[in-house]
Write a protein that holds these residues in place. Sequence first.
Motif, PDB file in Angstrom:
ATOM      1  N   ALA A 168      -6.395 -11.624  -2.328  1.00  0.00           N
ATOM      2  CA  ALA A 168      -7.822 -11.344  -2.162  1.00  0.00           C
ATOM      3  C   ALA A 168      -8.046  -9.974  -1.524  1.00  0.00           C
ATOM      4  O   ALA A 168      -8.919  -9.205  -1.959  1.00  0.00           O
ATOM      5  N   GLU A 169      -7.249  -9.649  -0.517  1.00  0.00           N
ATOM      6  CA  GLU A 169      -7.392  -8.362   0.165  1.00  0.00           C
ATOM      7  C   GLU A 169      -7.002  -7.206  -0.745  1.00  0.00           C
ATOM      8  O   GLU A 169      -7.661  -6.164  -0.760  1.00  0.00           O
ATOM      9  N   ARG A 170      -5.933  -7.379  -1.493  1.00  0.00           N
ATOM     10  CA  ARG A 170      -5.504  -6.332  -2.413  1.00  0.00           C
ATOM     11  C   ARG A 170      -6.558  -6.067  -3.476  1.00  0.00           C
ATOM     12  O   ARG A 170      -6.781  -4.924  -3.890  1.00  0.00           O
ATOM     13  N   SER A 171      -7.236  -7.113  -3.905  1.00  0.00           N
ATOM     14  CA  SER A 171      -8.308  -6.963  -4.883  1.00  0.00           C
ATOM     15  C   SER A 171      -9.418  -6.070  -4.337  1.00  0.00           C
ATOM     16  O   SER A 171      -9.955  -5.205  -5.054  1.00  0.00           O
ATOM     17  N   GLN A 172      -9.754  -6.253  -3.052  1.00  0.00           N
ATOM     18  CA  GLN A 172     -10.788  -5.426  -2.416  1.00  0.00           C
ATOM     19  C   GLN A 172     -10.338  -3.973  -2.290  1.00  0.00           C
ATOM     20  O   GLN A 172     -11.102  -3.037  -2.515  1.00  0.00           O
ATOM     21  N   ILE A 173      -9.078  -3.781  -1.921  1.00  0.00           N
ATOM     22  CA  ILE A 173      -8.545  -2.427  -1.765  1.00  0.00           C
ATOM     23  C   ILE A 173      -8.505  -1.709  -3.111  1.00  0.00           C
ATOM     24  O   ILE A 173      -8.880  -0.533  -3.211  1.00  0.00           O
ATOM     25  N   CYS A 174      -8.080  -2.424  -4.143  1.00  0.00           N
ATOM     26  CA  CYS A 174      -8.029  -1.815  -5.471  1.00  0.00           C
ATOM     27  C   CYS A 174      -9.428  -1.487  -5.990  1.00  0.00           C
ATOM     28  O   CYS A 174      -9.621  -0.487  -6.703  1.00  0.00           O
ATOM     29  N   ALA A 175     -10.403  -2.295  -5.616  1.00  0.00           N
ATOM     30  CA  ALA A 175     -11.791  -2.006  -5.994  1.00  0.00           C
ATOM     31  C   ALA A 175     -12.249  -0.691  -5.362  1.00  0.00           C
ATOM     32  O   ALA A 175     -12.961   0.107  -5.985  1.00  0.00           O
ATOM     33  N   LEU A 207     -10.211   1.794  -4.546  1.00  0.00           N
ATOM     34  CA  LEU A 207      -9.501   2.854  -5.255  1.00  0.00           C
ATOM     35  C   LEU A 207     -10.176   3.166  -6.589  1.00  0.00           C
ATOM     36  O   LEU A 207     -10.294   4.335  -6.984  1.00  0.00           O
ATOM     37  N   GLU A 208     -10.637   2.136  -7.272  1.00  0.00           N
ATOM     38  CA  GLU A 208     -11.355   2.328  -8.535  1.00  0.00           C
ATOM     39  C   GLU A 208     -12.657   3.100  -8.295  1.00  0.00           C
ATOM     40  O   GLU A 208     -12.992   4.025  -9.039  1.00  0.00           O
ATOM     41  N   GLN A 209     -13.347   2.725  -7.244  1.00  0.00           N
ATOM     42  CA  GLN A 209     -14.628   3.365  -6.921  1.00  0.00           C
ATOM     43  C   GLN A 209     -14.449   4.854  -6.618  1.00  0.00           C
ATOM     44  O   GLN A 209     -15.279   5.689  -7.014  1.00  0.00           O
ATOM     45  N   LYS A 210     -13.353   5.182  -5.939  1.00  0.00           N
ATOM     46  CA  LYS A 210     -13.103   6.564  -5.545  1.00  0.00           C
ATOM     47  C   LYS A 210     -12.339   7.370  -6.605  1.00  0.00           C
ATOM     48  O   LYS A 210     -12.116   8.565  -6.439  1.00  0.00           O
ATOM     49  N   GLY A 211     -11.947   6.710  -7.686  1.00  0.00           N
ATOM     50  CA  GLY A 211     -11.230   7.411  -8.735  1.00  0.00           C
ATOM     51  C   GLY A 211      -9.815   7.784  -8.362  1.00  0.00           C
ATOM     52  O   GLY A 211      -9.308   8.848  -8.750  1.00  0.00           O
ATOM     53  N   ILE A 212      -9.143   6.896  -7.607  1.00  0.00           N
ATOM     54  CA  ILE A 212      -7.774   7.141  -7.138  1.00  0.00           C
ATOM     55  C   ILE A 212      -6.816   6.288  -7.970  1.00  0.00           C
ATOM     56  O   ILE A 212      -6.893   5.059  -7.944  1.00  0.00           O
ATOM     57  N   TRP A 213      -5.916   6.940  -8.704  1.00  0.00           N
ATOM     58  CA  TRP A 213      -4.980   6.146  -9.512  1.00  0.00           C
ATOM     59  C   TRP A 213      -3.977   5.424  -8.609  1.00  0.00           C
ATOM     60  O   TRP A 213      -3.617   5.909  -7.546  1.00  0.00           O
ATOM     61  N   TYR A 214      -3.518   4.253  -9.066  1.00  0.00           N
ATOM     62  CA  TYR A 214      -2.641   3.417  -8.240  1.00  0.00           C
ATOM     63  C   TYR A 214      -1.807   2.502  -9.124  1.00  0.00           C
ATOM     64  O   TYR A 214      -2.146   2.244 -10.277  1.00  0.00           O
ATOM     65  N   ASP A 231      -3.536   0.536 -17.172  1.00  0.00           N
ATOM     66  CA  ASP A 231      -3.943  -0.858 -17.345  1.00  0.00           C
ATOM     67  C   ASP A 231      -5.120  -0.935 -18.312  1.00  0.00           C
ATOM     68  O   ASP A 231      -5.994  -0.052 -18.334  1.00  0.00           O
ATOM     69  N   SER A 232      -5.177  -2.002 -19.070  1.00  0.00           N
ATOM     70  CA  SER A 232      -6.271  -2.160 -20.030  1.00  0.00           C
ATOM     71  C   SER A 232      -7.548  -2.678 -19.387  1.00  0.00           C
ATOM     72  O   SER A 232      -8.638  -2.521 -19.947  1.00  0.00           O
ATOM     73  N   ASP A 233      -7.435  -3.280 -18.212  1.00  0.00           N
ATOM     74  CA  ASP A 233      -8.595  -3.902 -17.576  1.00  0.00           C
ATOM     75  C   ASP A 233      -9.085  -3.142 -16.347  1.00  0.00           C
ATOM     76  O   ASP A 233      -9.834  -3.682 -15.537  1.00  0.00           O
ATOM     77  N   SER A 234      -8.660  -1.905 -16.181  1.00  0.00           N
ATOM     78  CA  SER A 234      -9.147  -1.099 -15.060  1.00  0.00           C
ATOM     79  C   SER A 234      -9.153   0.365 -15.463  1.00  0.00           C
ATOM     80  O   SER A 234      -8.489   0.760 -16.429  1.00  0.00           O
ATOM     81  N   HIS A 257       0.691   0.698 -14.671  1.00  0.00           N
ATOM     82  CA  HIS A 257       1.858  -0.159 -14.550  1.00  0.00           C
ATOM     83  C   HIS A 257       3.045   0.482 -15.261  1.00  0.00           C
ATOM     84  O   HIS A 257       2.874   1.383 -16.093  1.00  0.00           O
ATOM     85  N   PHE A 258       4.245   0.027 -14.919  1.00  0.00           N
ATOM     86  CA  PHE A 258       5.459   0.452 -15.605  1.00  0.00           C
ATOM     87  C   PHE A 258       5.637  -0.366 -16.883  1.00  0.00           C
ATOM     88  O   PHE A 258       5.112  -1.473 -17.015  1.00  0.00           O
ATOM     89  N   THR A 259       6.415   0.161 -17.810  1.00  0.00           N
ATOM     90  CA  THR A 259       6.951  -0.706 -18.854  1.00  0.00           C
ATOM     91  C   THR A 259       7.902  -1.689 -18.176  1.00  0.00           C
ATOM     92  O   THR A 259       8.342  -1.469 -17.037  1.00  0.00           O
ATOM     93  N   ASN A 260       8.237  -2.782 -18.841  1.00  0.00           N
ATOM     94  CA  ASN A 260       9.176  -3.745 -18.257  1.00  0.00           C
ATOM     95  C   ASN A 260      10.514  -3.082 -17.943  1.00  0.00           C
ATOM     96  O   ASN A 260      11.137  -3.371 -16.910  1.00  0.00           O
ATOM     97  N   GLU A 261      10.941  -2.184 -18.826  1.00  0.00           N
ATOM     98  CA  GLU A 261      12.219  -1.503 -18.606  1.00  0.00           C
ATOM     99  C   GLU A 261      12.164  -0.616 -17.370  1.00  0.00           C
ATOM    100  O   GLU A 261      13.077  -0.641 -16.535  1.00  0.00           O
TER     101      GLU A 261
END
Length: 390
Positions: A87-94, A96-103, A197-200, A205-209
């Motif tokens: 839940a906390e990570r979701s808020q932090i990532c929100a 980062l999205e708002q500020k235009g910071i890639w992560y 990511d397709s939803d943000s 994200h990395f490839t699996n490899e």
Amino acid sequence: MSKDYNPGFKSLIYLTACALNDKTPNMKSVPDNELFRIFELSKLHSVTSVVSFAFDKCDDDRLTNDYKLAWDMSAVTAFKRRALFDAERSQICAFLEQKGIWYIPLKGVILQDLYPHYEMREMADNDLLIDDRYMEDIKKYMLNRGYNIHFAGVTNHDEYTKAPVYNFEFHTRLFQYTFSEKFADYYSDVKGRLIKDSDSEYGFHFTNEDFYIYMTAHAYKHFKEGGTGVRSLTDVYIFNKAYGDVLDRKYISDELGKLGIRGFEVMCRNVSRLLFAEPDATLSAIEALTPSQRRFLVFLSHTGAYGTDEEFVKSKFKKITGSDKMTFANKLKYYNSRLFPNESYYREAHPFLYKHKFLRPGFLMYRAVNRLIVNRKKIIGELKTINKRK
């Protein structure tokens, strides 16, 4: 390091194998004198929640109600911790999205979803790699959110903590030059290896490899600096179980070769498969390990998930001197390096001093006094490790 397994370690491996495969353990395989050692050992290796699922499936008269409760609570605690972190990570990532910071979330944040149960993969912290141009924005946001700075501005990541369990690390680079210039250079342009990511808008994200290569490199770093435990092997097993049939093994092998850790990956993958793939054969598999596999596993059995200070010092000594022999000359070389850091240290931790060498003498005097005050116990332990070995 002992030449035999940590007492109770074989039983811990067996119970871990059962839990990872949702199989009921045969408790006759767990000796009386190891039963109550397993709980402490599981904490050392950060697999308490994993093993709790094995005990949840068995009925043994030797297990008192208090003991069962301890295992149950470990799973409950892991569940709550993950829920809070998610839940906390979701808020932090929100933010980062708002500020235009890639992560990009790292390590356990990704691996936890591959385990059979929500709370199975324990984590002490959450790691994110972010755009290093925005560390001050992150700092202001985290402090306003009630976090305390654990440390910031001196390594490849800043760490923030907040009660009851929160611990977030924001990385600017995946590896420090002080650990390995080869690793640091390999990941110097990490953004070029990432997929959006397709939803943000700003999540990657990395490839699996590439994720597998990174998790192997990270495990190797811990292995070399102080040791790593059972959890690293369960991560390797779980990841290969999920994606092993579709991974591009040639690409992985080639890239690991560039890092010089191809053999380490093969060792981890083979040993994890032997230990965890068939729980009924786990104990016999331990006895049938090759000499090199056995040495590897014995080492892991004693270091635990985060290694030991003693192994960290021994590793550092060998890296600095090129030898593990505690001769007078090697000790002098080690002490000199600790008192007068090399260029990689300044490049990593103090870039201003890296460029302006004339300021270093004053800094070294301050550093010596500060370390004696702040890290006195650790320094004493380091000296004991260096001087007790023959």
